[in-house]
Design a protein around this motif. Sequence first.
Motif, mmCIF file in Angstrom:
data_model
loop_
_atom_site.group_PDB
_atom_site.id
_atom_site.type_symbol
_atom_site.label_atom_id
_atom_site.label_comp_id
_atom_site.label_asym_id
_atom_site.label_seq_id
_atom_site.Cartn_x
_atom_site.Cartn_y
_atom_site.Cartn_z
ATOM 1 N N GLU A 30 -9.441 106.439 13.866
ATOM 2 C CA GLU A 30 -10.612 107.266 13.560
ATOM 3 C C GLU A 30 -10.215 108.735 13.385
ATOM 4 O O GLU A 30 -10.666 109.405 12.454
ATOM 5 N N GLU A 31 -9.353 109.214 14.264
ATOM 6 C CA GLU A 31 -8.945 110.620 14.231
ATOM 7 C C GLU A 31 -8.192 110.979 12.948
ATOM 8 O O GLU A 31 -8.276 112.108 12.471
ATOM 9 N N ILE A 32 -7.436 110.015 12.399
ATOM 10 C CA ILE A 32 -6.651 110.338 11.199
ATOM 11 C C ILE A 32 -7.236 109.722 9.928
ATOM 12 O O ILE A 32 -6.628 109.769 8.872
ATOM 13 N N GLY A 33 -8.432 109.132 10.042
ATOM 14 C CA GLY A 33 -9.129 108.644 8.863
ATOM 15 C C GLY A 33 -8.706 107.279 8.358
ATOM 16 O O GLY A 33 -8.734 107.021 7.157
ATOM 17 N N LEU A 34 -8.315 106.396 9.270
ATOM 18 C CA LEU A 34 -7.964 105.015 8.913
ATOM 19 C C LEU A 34 -8.891 104.054 9.638
ATOM 20 O O LEU A 34 -9.589 104.436 10.570
ATOM 21 N N ASP A 35 -8.844 102.783 9.236
ATOM 22 C CA ASP A 35 -9.561 101.778 10.011
ATOM 23 C C ASP A 35 -8.592 101.183 11.038
ATOM 24 O O ASP A 35 -7.375 101.292 10.904
ATOM 25 N N LYS A 36 -9.153 100.575 12.086
ATOM 26 C CA LYS A 36 -8.347 100.059 13.186
ATOM 27 C C LYS A 36 -7.330 99.023 12.723
ATOM 28 O O LYS A 36 -6.195 99.005 13.202
#
Length: 123
Positions: free
Chosen positions: A25-31
């Motif tokens: 979330e912090e770097i703009g990706l999905d888990k």
Amino acid sequence: MSKTLPERITDLREALDITQGKLAEEIGLDKSSMSRIEKGTRKVSSDELLRLVDYFQVPADYVLGRTDNLTDPHLFKDKLEVIKVDDLPYYYRSAIKAYADFQRHQFHVELRQGTYTPSDAAK
């Protein structure tokens, strides 16, 4: 043997005690993308690498496995006279946070026990 990029990302994330989901979330990706990166089944784009090193505040060469040195030379500006806490590597920030949390806990204990006096603040 030097650790791989996925291992280093995992180590950095675990050192901050955050989940894959939180880091993603912090770097703009999905888990699921973060999970595959840490497993080594998905490559990291240059943009994602930059977001990771900015988030962890570590040199890109460390994450890439080109060095084991976590010391970024830009931190030594002005002969160490002035360094902002936010400029420090994550492990220093973590230690400072742990110390502040300890002091906060001690303060609350003293308040509950009635042993805190304002003159203690000058110590």
